[in-house]
Design a protein around this motif. Structure first.
Motif, PDB file in Angstrom:
ATOM      1  N   MET A   1       1.329   7.055  10.469  1.00 26.28           N
ATOM      2  CA  MET A   1       1.632   7.695   9.182  1.00 26.28           C
ATOM      3  C   MET A   1       0.765   8.939   8.975  1.00 26.28           C
ATOM      4  O   MET A   1       1.199   9.906   8.357  1.00 26.28           O
ATOM      5  CB  MET A   1       1.399   6.722   8.026  1.00 26.28           C
ATOM      6  CG  MET A   1       2.411   5.590   7.925  1.00 26.28           C
ATOM      7  SD  MET A   1       4.127   6.126   7.853  1.00 26.28           S
ATOM      8  CE  MET A   1       4.143   7.014   6.288  1.00 26.28           C
ATOM      9  N   ALA A   2      -0.469   8.889   9.485  1.00 27.57           N
ATOM     10  CA  ALA A   2      -1.394  10.013   9.254  1.00 27.57           C
ATOM     11  C   ALA A   2      -1.044  11.211  10.118  1.00 27.57           C
ATOM     12  O   ALA A   2      -1.316  12.351   9.744  1.00 27.57           O
ATOM     13  CB  ALA A   2      -2.832   9.560   9.534  1.00 27.57           C
TER      14      ALA A   2
ATOM     15  N   LEU B   1      11.254  12.220  15.924  1.00 27.74           N
ATOM     16  CA  LEU B   1       9.896  11.689  15.764  1.00 27.74           C
ATOM     17  C   LEU B   1       9.006  12.674  15.013  1.00 27.74           C
ATOM     18  O   LEU B   1       8.932  13.851  15.363  1.00 27.74           O
ATOM     19  CB  LEU B   1       9.282  11.375  17.132  1.00 27.74           C
ATOM     20  CG  LEU B   1       9.892  10.170  17.855  1.00 27.74           C
ATOM     21  CD1 LEU B   1       9.423  10.128  19.306  1.00 27.74           C
ATOM     22  CD2 LEU B   1       9.520   8.871  17.132  1.00 27.74           C
ATOM     23  N   ARG B   2       8.339  12.165  13.988  1.00 29.58           N
ATOM     24  CA  ARG B   2       7.426  12.976  13.182  1.00 29.58           C
ATOM     25  C   ARG B   2       5.989  12.808  13.663  1.00 29.58           C
ATOM     26  O   ARG B   2       5.097  13.510  13.186  1.00 29.58           O
ATOM     27  CB  ARG B   2       7.495  12.547  11.721  1.00 29.58           C
ATOM     28  CG  ARG B   2       8.853  12.681  11.123  1.00 29.58           C
ATOM     29  CD  ARG B   2       9.049  14.059  10.524  1.00 29.58           C
ATOM     30  NE  ARG B   2      10.400  14.500  10.800  1.00 29.58           N
ATOM     31  CZ  ARG B   2      10.792  15.769  10.778  1.00 29.58           C
ATOM     32  NH1 ARG B   2       9.923  16.721  10.529  1.00 29.58           N
ATOM     33  NH2 ARG B   2      12.025  16.098  11.032  1.00 29.58           N
ATOM     34  N   ALA B   3       5.764  11.814  14.504  1.00 28.76           N
ATOM     35  CA  ALA B   3       4.409  11.507  14.969  1.00 28.76           C
ATOM     36  C   ALA B   3       4.526  10.816  16.328  1.00 28.76           C
ATOM     37  O   ALA B   3       5.585  10.276  16.656  1.00 28.76           O
ATOM     38  CB  ALA B   3       3.710  10.584  13.979  1.00 28.76           C
ATOM     39  N   PRO B   4       3.446  10.824  17.110  1.00 32.86           N
ATOM     40  CA  PRO B   4       3.502  10.100  18.388  1.00 32.86           C
ATOM     41  C   PRO B   4       3.820   8.623  18.177  1.00 32.86           C
ATOM     42  O   PRO B   4       3.394   8.023  17.194  1.00 32.86           O
ATOM     43  CB  PRO B   4       2.080  10.267  18.949  1.00 32.86           C
ATOM     44  CG  PRO B   4       1.542  11.480  18.280  1.00 32.86           C
ATOM     45  CD  PRO B   4       2.166  11.510  16.904  1.00 32.86           C
TER      46      PRO B   4
ATOM     47  N   GLN C   1       0.836  -1.210   0.000  1.00 31.46           N
ATOM     48  CA  GLN C   1       0.000   0.000   0.000  1.00 31.46           C
ATOM     49  C   GLN C   1       0.870   1.259   0.000  1.00 31.46           C
ATOM     50  O   GLN C   1       0.389   2.349   0.317  1.00 31.46           O
ATOM     51  CB  GLN C   1      -0.922  -0.005   1.236  1.00 31.46           C
ATOM     52  CG  GLN C   1      -1.877  -1.203   1.253  1.00 31.46           C
ATOM     53  CD  GLN C   1      -2.414  -1.510   2.650  1.00 31.46           C
ATOM     54  OE1 GLN C   1      -2.300  -0.698   3.557  1.00 31.46           O
ATOM     55  NE2 GLN C   1      -2.992  -2.689   2.815  1.00 31.46           N
ATOM     56  N   GLY C   2       2.157   1.088  -0.292  1.00 31.39           N
ATOM     57  CA  GLY C   2       3.020   2.263  -0.434  1.00 31.39           C
ATOM     58  C   GLY C   2       3.655   2.753   0.854  1.00 31.39           C
ATOM     59  O   GLY C   2       4.243   3.829   0.882  1.00 31.39           O
ATOM     60  N   ILE C   3       3.534   1.973   1.953  1.00 31.68           N
ATOM     61  CA  ILE C   3       4.195   2.368   3.209  1.00 31.68           C
ATOM     62  C   ILE C   3       5.320   1.369   3.464  1.00 31.68           C
ATOM     63  O   ILE C   3       5.067   0.182   3.691  1.00 31.68           O
ATOM     64  CB  ILE C   3       3.201   2.358   4.386  1.00 31.68           C
ATOM     65  CG1 ILE C   3       2.065   3.342   4.107  1.00 31.68           C
ATOM     66  CG2 ILE C   3       3.918   2.691   5.696  1.00 31.68           C
ATOM     67  CD1 ILE C   3       0.936   3.277   5.129  1.00 31.68           C
ATOM     68  N   SER C   4       6.560   1.834   3.396  1.00 27.43           N
ATOM     69  CA  SER C   4       7.671   0.889   3.526  1.00 27.43           C
ATOM     70  C   SER C   4       8.191   0.888   4.964  1.00 27.43           C
ATOM     71  O   SER C   4       8.492   1.934   5.529  1.00 27.43           O
ATOM     72  CB  SER C   4       8.743   1.207   2.477  1.00 27.43           C
ATOM     73  OG  SER C   4       9.831   1.853   3.018  1.00 27.43           O
ATOM     74  N   CYS C   5       8.252  -0.301   5.552  1.00 25.02           N
ATOM     75  CA  CYS C   5       8.519  -0.431   6.989  1.00 25.02           C
ATOM     76  C   CYS C   5       9.836  -1.163   7.267  1.00 25.02           C
ATOM     77  O   CYS C   5      10.173  -2.123   6.582  1.00 25.02           O
ATOM     78  CB  CYS C   5       7.413  -1.235   7.678  1.00 25.02           C
ATOM     79  SG  CYS C   5       5.774  -0.531   7.487  1.00 25.02           S
TER      80      CYS C   5
ATOM     81  N   LYS D   1      -4.314  -4.998  13.853  1.00 22.18           N
ATOM     82  CA  LYS D   1      -4.040  -3.946  14.851  1.00 22.18           C
ATOM     83  C   LYS D   1      -2.705  -3.264  14.554  1.00 22.18           C
ATOM     84  O   LYS D   1      -2.546  -2.051  14.771  1.00 22.18           O
ATOM     85  CB  LYS D   1      -4.042  -4.539  16.259  1.00 22.18           C
ATOM     86  CG  LYS D   1      -5.441  -4.899  16.745  1.00 22.18           C
ATOM     87  CD  LYS D   1      -5.396  -5.607  18.097  1.00 22.18           C
ATOM     88  CE  LYS D   1      -6.792  -6.119  18.472  1.00 22.18           C
ATOM     89  NZ  LYS D   1      -6.723  -7.343  19.270  1.00 22.18           N
ATOM     90  N   ILE D   2      -1.738  -4.039  14.082  1.00 23.80           N
ATOM     91  CA  ILE D   2      -0.438  -3.445  13.761  1.00 23.80           C
ATOM     92  C   ILE D   2      -0.583  -2.505  12.557  1.00 23.80           C
ATOM     93  O   ILE D   2      -0.063  -1.382  12.554  1.00 23.80           O
ATOM     94  CB  ILE D   2       0.606  -4.550  13.476  1.00 23.80           C
ATOM     95  CG1 ILE D   2       0.776  -5.444  14.706  1.00 23.80           C
ATOM     96  CG2 ILE D   2       1.945  -3.932  13.076  1.00 23.80           C
ATOM     97  CD1 ILE D   2       1.593  -6.713  14.453  1.00 23.80           C
ATOM     98  N   ILE D   3      -1.327  -2.947  11.564  1.00 22.16           N
ATOM     99  CA  ILE D   3      -1.538  -2.105  10.379  1.00 22.16           C
ATOM    100  C   ILE D   3      -2.267  -0.816  10.772  1.00 22.16           C
ATOM    101  O   ILE D   3      -1.923   0.286  10.337  1.00 22.16           O
ATOM    102  CB  ILE D   3      -2.324  -2.887   9.295  1.00 22.16           C
ATOM    103  CG1 ILE D   3      -1.415  -3.958   8.693  1.00 22.16           C
ATOM    104  CG2 ILE D   3      -2.870  -1.952   8.227  1.00 22.16           C
ATOM    105  CD1 ILE D   3      -2.083  -4.861   7.681  1.00 22.16           C
ATOM    106  N   GLN D   4      -3.271  -0.965  11.647  1.00 23.61           N
ATOM    107  CA  GLN D   4      -4.016   0.212  12.098  1.00 23.61           C
ATOM    108  C   GLN D   4      -3.100   1.206  12.800  1.00 23.61           C
ATOM    109  O   GLN D   4      -3.154   2.412  12.550  1.00 23.61           O
ATOM    110  CB  GLN D   4      -5.148  -0.247  13.038  1.00 23.61           C
ATOM    111  CG  GLN D   4      -6.226   0.792  13.253  1.00 23.61           C
ATOM    112  CD  GLN D   4      -6.757   1.330  11.920  1.00 23.61           C
ATOM    113  OE1 GLN D   4      -7.108   0.572  11.015  1.00 23.61           O
ATOM    114  NE2 GLN D   4      -6.776   2.661  11.778  1.00 23.61           N
TER     115      GLN D   4
END
Lengths: 366, 341
Positions: free
Chosen positions: B333-334, B294-297, B236-240, B324-327
């Protein structure tokens, strides 16, 4: 449809069951010569060029880049210029309808461990039983998988034995000694254990020096970037290989092997790390490095041995070799055939497998 | 090399070390089975068969069935380690560890420090942990945070058969007390495992995926789920990046910090109860040392703060899963700003 040729997902290495087109090198309709790379094929281990089997034009790219397909899948069509679109469509439909993927692992030969007087030696055998024997000897830190592209090409004409040297792969981690002569005795022990007489020998790097030390028992010698022909050796590679513990460190070290480091896949790096964690490997590698490369120089010259050889001998070097300089191929005896590959690093057997196979068949008189 | 289950990998590690070093012994409840009673020897091989075959191979002298007294045999194992053996004690379920905390926390963990560094305690305590086995609240906990808390103990949480063999051999050869956590749901998982002995280092995290947008740290069984989540997010375009710390004590916080600095976002997946677990510990260390990256919590994926339910439906809801991990990854990311160029 006489002019149509199918491009299929090649089997690069004996264990490969699937792969993908990493990139097409030719656009649809573009002319291509036989032997010219038409696509880059990627497996989990490595990326390699796919040579066109025929001259003509690439009429169709059947498979898109990035899609994993089984070995043997139709990926493209080459045409000599006589077929129309309808014929090509029919050709593709017929090939796809007839295609049956090979049963997984059904025909994959597996390496076996052979008991020898210096301990178990692992070997992967391929090729007709009645053919002339050919032994493949890898380099420092390598293993029989270094021949994954070359061995299948040679196995068409030879009974090939890719072995793991002591201290490497699945062979004993107890060395009979670390210098070229001791490692050559280990290979000789393997040949005796398997009842193999004189054989064609193909050696890479350290394995090239080992093959050279075994010259009296050989039918022909093919040496790829061999050790033993000069003093220089890249100790950043040797020491780095011994020291690297994590994937990124090892990736940076292995990158020195190839003219194009992008060829290295994650599985290759992980495989090397797993090997290095085996009991006894660290000590074996250090012993080999100390015996041959103390003080950062190669301390054994086999140039005199090379001059005395009576069997056909080929020396191959990548001009971009960063481990042992290609200048070591200079001023060799006139009887030695020297081939230099441009834009090739230390791993000609992986980077130029098809060309190299042709030269080896030629020097071996096949 | 062959495919072996997690159970076989642990068994092979112990067997090879017992063959290599006569000081290595195994002890625990039903570790062989049948001792002192008429009937079949080696009937059990431990509650889930991990040590089966060791007693016939190495004999009763080195494979000891113990009474159901954890405080007794863990104390005996600590003393045996102190006096020259290298015992592997099987404590069955980590949930039972409470009855021998003094032997572990106050004795084994402290010997080296209280005897001026002269004492060595090469003790391995194997124990099963984790939910999903329909074994209810007294047989399903993930108590590794408790042991991570105590200085002097090493805590190992293998995530696959390959990891289990290398980490077990390293644990047996280690001169400090090691608590070795085996997830019950991993025993039948198979993997390529070399036949030869090998070791994996403690305190050196393993990157099972490498990406650019988000770092996921996961432990033990959660590593497989994190890998699956990372693969789906990749589509889905999110590289982890996925980090398996392998050991929580020592903890390779440097690798975690390095990856967080590279990606700017962190999800920590921990099957242990959410208060004072590894997720809170790792998050606190990252917040203290890499806050500016950190860009996000930070997102933590842990179960709710409740005993593990016996109801299968509730247990399935309780355990962290791929969704749950994906969520959590999507939430991370948001939120927040873009990565600095």
């Amino acid at each position: 449809m006489a002019g149509l040729r199918a491009l299929v997902m090649p089997k690069m290495g004996l264990a490969m069951t699937e792969g993908m087109v990493a990139a097409w090198r030719k656009a649809p309709g573009e002319p291509v010569a036989a032997g010219e790379d038409v696509a880059d094929i990627e497996t989990s281990k490595i990326t390699a060029g796919y040579e066109s089997p025929a001259t003509g034009s690439l009429r169709r790219q059947v498979v898109k880049p990035g899609v994993m397909v089984p070995v043997g899948t139709l990926i493209g069509v080459i045409d000599d210029g006589t077929a129309d679109d309808a014929e090509i469509d029919a050709f593709i439909a017929a090939r796809q309808a007839a295609f049956v993927p090979a049963a997984e692992a059904a025909s994959v030969p597996a390496p076996v461990r052979v008991a020898t007087e210096i301990g178990p030696v692992q070997v992967l055998e391929a090729g007709p039983q009645e053919a002339a024997p050919l032994v493949l000897i890898h380099g420092f830190g390598g293993d029989l998988n270094n021949w994954l592209f070359l061995q299948p090409l040679l196995a068409a004409r030879f009974r090939t034995f890719a072995i793991d040297l002591p201290g490497h792969g699945g062979s004993t981690k107890t060395l009979p000694g670390g210098n070229f002569a001791a490692l050559a005795r280990a290979v000789a022990a393997f040949l005796r254990a398997r009842g193999i007489g004189p054989a064609h020998l193909v050696g890479h790097s350290l394995g090239g020096a080992v093959a050279l030390a075994l010259a009296p028992q050989s039918l022909s010698l093919s040496l790829i970037s061999p050790a033993g022909l000069g003093a220089e050796i890249n100790m950043d590679y040797i020491s780095g290989f011994i020291a690297a513990r994590r994937a990124r460190e090892m990736q940076a070290v292995l990158a020195m092997l190839f003219a194009d480091p992008a060829l290295i896949g994650r599985d290759m790096v992980e495989g090397v790390l797993r090997y290095k964690r085996l009991d006894g490997v660290a000590a074996a590698l250090q012993a080999i490095a100390a015996a041959n490369f103390a003080n950062g120089r190669q301390n054994t010259s086999l140039r005199a041995t090379l001059a005395a050889i009576r069997v056909p001998t080929l020396v191959v070097w990548g001009e971009a070799d960063r481990i042992i300089p290609a200048a070591h191929a200079d001023a060799l005896p006139a009887s030695v055939r020297v081939v230099r590959f441009p834009e090739t690093g230390h791993m000609a057997q992986m980077e130029r497998a098809a060309d190299l196979a042709r030269h080896i068949l030629d020097i071996a008189g096949m | 090399m062959a495919r072996k289950s997690f159970r076989q990998a642990v068994n092979e590690a112990i067997s090879q070390e017992m063959a290599r070093d006569p000081r290595v012994i195994v002890m625990g409840e039903d570790i062989a089975g049948g001792m002192g009673a008429p009937g079949e020897d080696d009937a059990w091989g431990g509650p889930l068969g991990v040590t089966k075959g060791l007693m016939p191979q190495f004999g009763r002298e080195r494979v000891l069935d113990t009474p159901i007294t954890e405080s007794g045999f863990i104390g005996a194992a600590a003393g045996a380690a102190l006096t020259g053996l290298r015992p592997i004690a099987d404590l069955m379920f980590v949930d039972f560890m409470g009855v021998c905390f003094d032997q572990i926390f106050n004795q084994a963990a402290k010997f080296k420090y209280m005897f001026g560094g002269k004492a060595r305690t090469p003790l391995v305590i194997r124990t099963m942990y984790g939910a999903g086995f329909r074994a209810a609240s007294q047989h399903s906990q993930c108590l590794y945070p408790l042991f991570t808390h105590v200085p002097g103990l090493k805590v190992v949480i293998p995530s696959s058969p390959y990891e289990a063999k290398g980490l077990m051999i390293a644990a047996i050869r280690d001169d400090d007390p090691v608590i070795f956590f085996e997830h019950k749901m991993l025993y039948d998982v198979e993997d390529e495992v070399p036949d030869e002995p090998y070791t994996l280092p403690f305190g050196e995290a393993n990157l099972t995926r490498e990406g650019e947008d988000l770092t996921i740290v996961a432990l033990g069984r959660m590593v497989t789920l994190a890998n699956e989540a990372a693969d789906r997010l990749g589509g889905q375009g999110i590289s982890c990046t996925v980090i398996d710390p392998r050991t929580t004590s020592p903890l390779d916080i440097e690798t975690i910090l390095e990856e967080v600095r590279a990606t700017g976002r962190l999800v920590v997946v921990d099957e242990a109860s959410p208060r004072c677990n590894m997720a809170t510990d790792i998050s606190a260390q990252v917040a203290e040392r890499a806050f500016e990256a950190l860009r996000a919590p930070i997102r933590m994926v842990s179960p709710p703060h409740t005993p593990v339910p016996f109801s299968p439906a509730l247990e399935d809801l309780y355990v962290p899963d791929v969704e749950k991990i994906i969520q959590a990854a999507r939430t991370a990311m948001a939120a927040g700003g873009r990565k600095a160029a």
